[in-house]
Design an enzyme around this catalytic site. Structure first.
Site, PDB file in Angstrom:
ATOM      1  N   CYS A 275       0.835  -1.200   0.000  1.00  0.00           N
ATOM      2  CA  CYS A 275       0.000   0.000   0.000  1.00  0.00           C
ATOM      3  C   CYS A 275       0.869   1.248   0.000  1.00  0.00           C
ATOM      4  O   CYS A 275       0.577   2.224  -0.673  1.00  0.00           O
ATOM      5  CB  CYS A 275      -0.922  -0.015   1.217  1.00  0.00           C
ATOM      6  SG  CYS A 275      -0.042  -0.216   2.778  1.00  0.00           S
ATOM      7  N   GLU A 371      -3.729   3.319  -8.799  1.00  0.00           N
ATOM      8  CA  GLU A 371      -2.806   2.524  -7.982  1.00  0.00           C
ATOM      9  C   GLU A 371      -2.457   1.254  -8.761  1.00  0.00           C
ATOM     10  O   GLU A 371      -3.282   0.346  -8.890  1.00  0.00           O
ATOM     11  CB  GLU A 371      -3.472   2.137  -6.654  1.00  0.00           C
ATOM     12  CG  GLU A 371      -2.533   1.326  -5.784  1.00  0.00           C
ATOM     13  CD  GLU A 371      -3.173   0.788  -4.503  1.00  0.00           C
ATOM     14  OE1 GLU A 371      -4.335   0.366  -4.528  1.00  0.00           O
ATOM     15  OE2 GLU A 371      -2.477   0.782  -3.483  1.00  0.00           O
TER      16      GLU A 371
HETATM   17  P1  NAD Z   1      -9.549  -6.157  -1.617  1.00  0.00           P
HETATM   18  O1  NAD Z   1     -10.189  -4.901  -1.189  1.00  0.00           O
HETATM   19  O2  NAD Z   1      -9.945  -6.778  -2.891  1.00  0.00           O
HETATM   20  O3  NAD Z   1      -9.730  -7.293  -0.509  1.00  0.00           O
HETATM   21  C1  NAD Z   1      -9.364  -7.088   0.839  1.00  0.00           C
HETATM   22  C2  NAD Z   1     -10.186  -8.022   1.722  1.00  0.00           C
HETATM   23  O4  NAD Z   1     -11.559  -7.628   1.656  1.00  0.00           O
HETATM   24  C3  NAD Z   1     -10.154  -9.487   1.328  1.00  0.00           C
HETATM   25  O5  NAD Z   1     -10.105 -10.268   2.502  1.00  0.00           O
HETATM   26  C4  NAD Z   1     -11.483  -9.669   0.611  1.00  0.00           C
HETATM   27  O6  NAD Z   1     -11.944 -11.007   0.653  1.00  0.00           O
HETATM   28  C5  NAD Z   1     -12.374  -8.773   1.433  1.00  0.00           C
HETATM   29  N1  NAD Z   1     -13.611  -8.344   0.753  1.00  0.00           N
HETATM   30  C6  NAD Z   1     -13.912  -8.384  -0.561  1.00  0.00           C
HETATM   31  N2  NAD Z   1     -15.157  -7.873  -0.761  1.00  0.00           N
HETATM   32  C7  NAD Z   1     -15.629  -7.504   0.448  1.00  0.00           C
HETATM   33  C8  NAD Z   1     -16.842  -6.875   0.900  1.00  0.00           C
HETATM   34  N3  NAD Z   1     -17.810  -6.535   0.055  1.00  0.00           N
HETATM   35  N4  NAD Z   1     -16.963  -6.628   2.222  1.00  0.00           N
HETATM   36  C9  NAD Z   1     -15.988  -6.938   3.091  1.00  0.00           C
HETATM   37  N5  NAD Z   1     -14.825  -7.521   2.734  1.00  0.00           N
HETATM   38  C10 NAD Z   1     -14.649  -7.801   1.421  1.00  0.00           C
HETATM   39  O7  NAD Z   1      -7.988  -5.811  -1.583  1.00  0.00           O
HETATM   40  P2  NAD Z   1      -6.782  -6.702  -2.115  1.00  0.00           P
HETATM   41  O8  NAD Z   1      -6.828  -6.658  -3.604  1.00  0.00           O
HETATM   42  O9  NAD Z   1      -6.802  -8.010  -1.408  1.00  0.00           O
HETATM   43  O10 NAD Z   1      -5.518  -5.880  -1.568  1.00  0.00           O
HETATM   44  C11 NAD Z   1      -4.885  -4.862  -2.279  1.00  0.00           C
HETATM   45  C12 NAD Z   1      -5.321  -3.501  -1.785  1.00  0.00           C
HETATM   46  O11 NAD Z   1      -5.094  -3.375  -0.395  1.00  0.00           O
HETATM   47  C13 NAD Z   1      -4.542  -2.359  -2.425  1.00  0.00           C
HETATM   48  O12 NAD Z   1      -5.432  -1.329  -2.784  1.00  0.00           O
HETATM   49  C14 NAD Z   1      -3.632  -1.887  -1.306  1.00  0.00           C
HETATM   50  O13 NAD Z   1      -3.194  -0.560  -1.416  1.00  0.00           O
HETATM   51  C15 NAD Z   1      -4.476  -2.114  -0.112  1.00  0.00           C
HETATM   52  N6  NAD Z   1      -3.654  -2.184   1.103  1.00  0.00           N
HETATM   53  C16 NAD Z   1      -3.721  -1.155   2.011  1.00  0.00           C
HETATM   54  C17 NAD Z   1      -2.914  -1.158   3.137  1.00  0.00           C
HETATM   55  C18 NAD Z   1      -2.951  -0.041   4.150  1.00  0.00           C
HETATM   56  O14 NAD Z   1      -2.492  -0.237   5.271  1.00  0.00           O
HETATM   57  N7  NAD Z   1      -3.476   1.115   3.818  1.00  0.00           N
HETATM   58  C19 NAD Z   1      -2.039  -2.226   3.339  1.00  0.00           C
HETATM   59  C20 NAD Z   1      -1.994  -3.254   2.392  1.00  0.00           C
HETATM   60  C21 NAD Z   1      -2.818  -3.230   1.280  1.00  0.00           C
END
Ligand code: NAD
Length: 467
Positions: A275, A371
């Site tokens: 992130c 991103e």
């Molecule tokens: P994502 O949003 O697709 O998924 C994250 C989690 O949310 C997963 O466990 C997924 O199963 C769950 N999810 C999916 N739909 C949902 C819903 N409707 N309600 C609740 N939960 C749901 O993200 P990703 O693709 O797994 O991760 C990448 C993203 O995470 C990037 O945008 C990255 O920048 C971000 N990220 C942010 C940080 C931070 O600390 N700010 C750290 C790491 C990653």
């Protein structure tokens, strides 16, 4: 490969069905993984609710001691966890070792924290004290880039403050979370920690559930918006750690040879899937060619391969969906910019994209605006510092940023002007669990880490006493 189980109410159980976890270095199935049904998710929430009164009544010191035991057990299991993390996530072994140690360190740092009552007033007319108490059941929802670290960022403060938890990893990286669940099963009373795995379908059940007091979510901004909307009915406490499009500004007094390796690492560590990674670089005109050249040289010399190979410096993209997304940025880079290194996926099984350096690409391109979450780095030129700051700030995101230059005070003043939750000067990616971590703008809501992060797992209450 051994079998994996969900943890529900102190029992290690099979899922109602299974899903396949793919090794991104081969594109082949690594392991079957138990997948929870909605009924199992309900059971996990009910177990956490039942465990809450006793767990929250335990003295702080006992919960802290148990966190330390989990940290020790995590590190004790590194022989299994680290190669497993490499195979489910893709990161090289050194990155996986780092993640296991860092996860343990995060738990230990939280275990050392204290939360005293605050005396707001004390006088002849009485006293006012602010106390804090746990919230109840916390749902921790995590993404696939750092499955263990991002979980421990939540597990540490959640358990220490007396909450019970339901952990839900991303469907493409659930296995290390389930191993952590096994550790919790050995060390904690039933129901205090529960682990469930879904196929992106159980998130809404958690975020809407009346018995979930708080959702601690890390993931994309798009999903974060859904989480916020669906938890509105019960006005849940929320921590949203979301996406970023972090800018690095390289001032005209920086030394390209010195800063290029650091910027490269800040952009490409974990194959750019961080992130807080550097996702776009603005370089002063006078250094532009030299910086592009240096970064391209480092990129070309990077060994990309299966993370299990000890020579590998950069692993694959974690999953096919993300691989396809990053490939679309490569297509754009070739047509709208000039690719100096990388530029094409490797011709081998798995989801490999080499570190790619792109120059002369317009600010309006998707690669600069969005991103990319992958190893494709756009380098832009600036001649006016105010213009560079404005372009860096011209984003819906505001997670982190960095400023690079020999004059530290000048760089600090530029850092002040960046609209982000964290800005580094002459370094990057130092996420210190003692410092609060938070996103500005659409990079998040609330705080994770630090004492401020710990407080977010509690409800503050003022007790106002007459003399
Ligand atoms: P994502 O949003 O697709 O998924 C994250 C989690 O949310 C997963 O466990 C997924 O199963 C769950 N999810 C999916 N739909 C949902 C819903 N409707 N309600 C609740 N939960 C749901 O993200 P990703 O693709 O797994 O991760 C990448 C993203 O995470 C990037 O945008 C990255 O920048 C971000 N990220 C942010 C940080 C931070 O600390 N700010 C750290 C790491 C990653």
């Amino acid at each position: 490969m051994r079998t994996f189980k969900l943890l529900i109410d102190g029992q290690l159980v099979d899922g109602a069905s299974t899903l396949d976890v793919i090794n991104p270095a081969t594109g082949e199935v690594l392991s079957a993984c138990p997948r929870a049904s909605a009924a199992q998710a309900e059971k996990a929430i009910a177990a956490a609710r039942k465990a809450f009164p006793a767990w929250s009544a335990r003295p702080w010191k006992e919960r802290s001691a148990l966190l330390l035991k989990i940290a020790d057990a995590l590190e004790g299991a590194i022989g299994e966890l680290s190669p497993l993390l490499t195979q489910e996530q893709g990161k090289p072994r050194f990155g996986a070792d780092f993640e296991v140690h860092e996860s343990a360190r995060i738990l230990r740092i939280f275990a050392a924290m204290e939360m005293e009552d605050k005396v707001l007033h004390s006088g002849p007319d009485g006293r006012a004290i602010e106390t804090r108490s746990p919230l109840g059941v916390v749902a921790a929802i995590t993404p696939w880039n750092f499955p263990l670290i991002l979980l421990c960022n939540k597990l540490g403060p959640g358990l220490l403050t007396g909450n019970t938890m339901v952990l839900k990893p991303a469907p493409t990286t659930p296995l290390t979370t389930l191993v952590l669940g096994e550790i919790c099963q050995r060390l904690l009373p039933p129901g205090v920690v529960n682990t469930i795995v879904d196929q992106n379908d159980l998130g809404p059940l958690l975020t809407q559930h009346p018995d979930i007091a708080k959702v601690a979510f890390t993931g994309s901004t798009a999903t974060g918006r859904k989480v916020m909307a669906s938890s509105a009915d019960s006005l849940k406490r929320l921590t949203l750690e979301l996406g970023g499009n972090d800018a690095a500004i390289v001032l005209d007094d920086a030394d390209p040879a010195e800063v290029a390796p650091k910027i490269f690492m800040g952009a490409m560590f974990n194959s750019g899937q961080i992130c807080a990674a550097i996702k776009r670089v603005y370089v002063a005109d006078s250094l532009y060619d030299a910086m592009c050249e240096q970064l391209a040289q480092i990129a070309s010399a990077t060994v990309v391969g299966d993370g299990l190979d000890p020579n590998t410096q950069m692993g694959p993209i974690q999953n096919k969906v993300q691989f396809e997304k990053v490939k679309s940025y490569l297509d754009e880079a070739r047509t709208r910019g000039k690719v100096l290194a990388g530029g094409k996926p490797l011709e081998r099984p798995g989801y490999f994209i080499p570190p790619t350096i792109v120059r002369d690409i317009p600010d309006e391109s998707r690669l600069v605006q969005e991103e990319q979450f992958g190893p494709v780095l756009p380098i832009m030129r600036f001649s006016d510092l105010d213009d560079a700051v404005a372009r860096a700030n011209n984003s819906e995101y505001g997670l982190c940023g960095s400023v690079w230059g020999k004059d530290g005070q000048r760089a600090f003043e530029v850092a002040r002007r960046m609209h982000s939750g964290t800005v580094w000067v002459n370094k990057t990616l130092e996420i210190n669990p003692n410092y609060p971590f938070r996103g500005a703008k659409q990079s998040g809501i609330g705080t994770e880490l630090g004492l401020a992060g710990l407080e977010e797992y509690t409800q503050a209450k003022v007790i106002n006493v007459a003399a």
